[in-house]
Design an enzyme around this catalytic site. Structure first.
Site, short mmCIF file in Angstrom:
data_model
loop_
_atom_site.label_atom_id
_atom_site.label_comp_id
_atom_site.label_asym_id
_atom_site.label_seq_id
_atom_site.Cartn_x
_atom_site.Cartn_y
_atom_site.Cartn_z
N GLN A 12 -35.54 17.06 -39.26
CA GLN A 12 -36.19 18.06 -40.12
C GLN A 12 -35.19 19.05 -40.70
O GLN A 12 -35.20 19.32 -41.89
CB GLN A 12 -37.26 18.82 -39.32
CG GLN A 12 -38.14 19.68 -40.21
CD GLN A 12 -38.82 20.83 -39.48
OE1 GLN A 12 -38.54 21.11 -38.33
NE2 GLN A 12 -39.72 21.50 -40.16
N TYR A 141 -39.76 21.68 -23.30
CA TYR A 141 -38.97 22.09 -24.46
C TYR A 141 -38.40 23.50 -24.25
O TYR A 141 -37.22 23.75 -24.50
CB TYR A 141 -39.89 22.06 -25.68
CG TYR A 141 -39.29 22.45 -26.99
CD1 TYR A 141 -38.37 21.63 -27.64
CD2 TYR A 141 -39.67 23.63 -27.63
CE1 TYR A 141 -37.85 21.97 -28.88
CE2 TYR A 141 -39.15 23.97 -28.87
CZ TYR A 141 -38.25 23.15 -29.49
OH TYR A 141 -37.74 23.49 -30.72
N1 SER Z 1 -41.19 23.98 -34.42
C1 SER Z 1 -40.89 23.88 -33.03
C2 SER Z 1 -41.96 23.20 -32.27
O1 SER Z 1 -43.09 23.38 -32.60
C3 SER Z 1 -40.64 25.24 -32.44
O2 SER Z 1 -39.31 25.37 -32.15
O3 SER Z 1 -41.70 22.52 -31.34
#
Ligand code: SER
Length: 314
Positions: A12, A141
């Site tokens: 992205q 994450y």
């Molecule tokens: N755009 C990312 C996500 O939603 C946030 O860091 O994982």
């Protein structure tokens, strides 16, 4: 930054960052790498090498082949995918980051990697989240991002690697789809607005998250990398944001340009849970003070540009 290796260059951010850096520093000075080549402009417009970021030897080999002085490590899984595959996410996000840092150390190169609002958690203050605050994320994450910020700090203090990073909010663009993030709804909604004039949101009304339009994110990366190293107190973890909105507000912005646009809801509990653990809005003052962070796009300006560009694209 004169000769730059980018990992995840077809993702992205990379799809656009690669082209921007080629404009600034010269096509041959920006080496795009990703796990697989495709037909995108980033892959076709200049040097490209296939690199799996979990393969340190290959990464170092390619970095040496082109004699790079900067490593920009973008390859990673986003929040929702990481939550669905936590072990894979740990191995890719942390293993890849270690290899990126080791490559930078070996070549004495400058290093950039993005952190995220995902590094915050439910016990973090939710509004105007400070630069320095509680960070106890509850997603894989987020765990990866906090560990990544600390690891990049460690490489700076221990080995003198010039590491730098930004805590990005949701990034919105019309070029490459994010894929697997929690903030992706704010990209999908524009595609659906152009295609169908309506959108069913998996994020509930009243859920505020920070966002930024990709051109501002790319400028922030370049400005941070060009900043005077001595001024960077928060070098691997600058809060940056351009706006904060909930699904109702982005829908209202779109309705100004797409008459009759309608939003409805079919909330995905998994992604809603992640969104609920993140801030409503973050404070970007440290980035402004330490290296002059600025942005051009607010919600309506972004909406206007996104819709124009998507109408051409679709
Ligand atoms: N755009 C990312 C996500 O939603 C946030 O860091 O994982």
């Amino acid at each position: 930054m004169k000769r730059i290796l980018i990992t995840g260059a077809l993702g992205q951010i990379g799809s656009e960052l690669t082209l921007k850096l080629r404009d600034i520093y010269g096509t041959d000075n920006v080496i795009a790498t990703d796990i697989k080549k495709n037909n995108s402009e980033a892959a076709q417009s200049g040097p490209f090498e296939t690199v799996d970021v979990t393969d340190l030897n290959k990464m170092v080999e390619i970095a040496k082949k082109y004699n790079v002085d900067t490593v920009m490590h973008l390859a990673a899984l986003l929040s929702a995918t990481a939550e669905a595959k936590p072990v894979f996410a740990w191995n890719l996000n942390m293993g890849g980051l270690m290899n990126g840092l080791e490559t930078a150390r070996e070549l004495n190169a400058q290093f950039f990697t993005p952190s995220s609002i995902g590094a915050f958690g439910p016990s973090t203050p939710k509004d105007q989240t400070p630069q320095d605050t509680i960070m106890r994320p509850t997603t894989m994450y987020g765990v990866n991002k906090v560990a990544g910020e600390l690891l990049a700090d460690y490489y700076f203090h221990k080995f003198g690697v010039d590491t730098r990073g930004l805590r990005f909010p949701g990034l919105i663009s019309y070029v490459a789809m994010p894929g697997g993030g929690t903030t992706d709804y704010a990209v999908e909604i524009y595609y659906e607005a152009v295609k169908n004039g309506k959108y069913t949101s998996y994020i509930d009304k009243g859920t505020y998250m920070d966002m930024m339009y990709m051109p501002d994110a790319l400028n922030a990366i370049v400005d941070l990398m060009e900043a005077d190293s001595a001024k960077l107190q928060h070098r691997n973890s600058f809060n940056v944001t351009a706006m904060s909105f909930d699904p109702e507000e982005i829908a209202a912005s779109i309705a100004k340009y797409v008459p009759g646009f309608e939003i409805s809801y079919d909330v995905d509990p998994a992604r809603q849970k992640i969104a609920d653990s993140w801030p409503n809005s973050i404070d970007a003052r440290a980035a402004k003070e330490e290296w002059g962070f600025k942005f051009e796009y607010d919600l309506d300006r972004m909406t206007k540009d996104m819709l124009e560009k998507l109408r051409q694209k679709l």
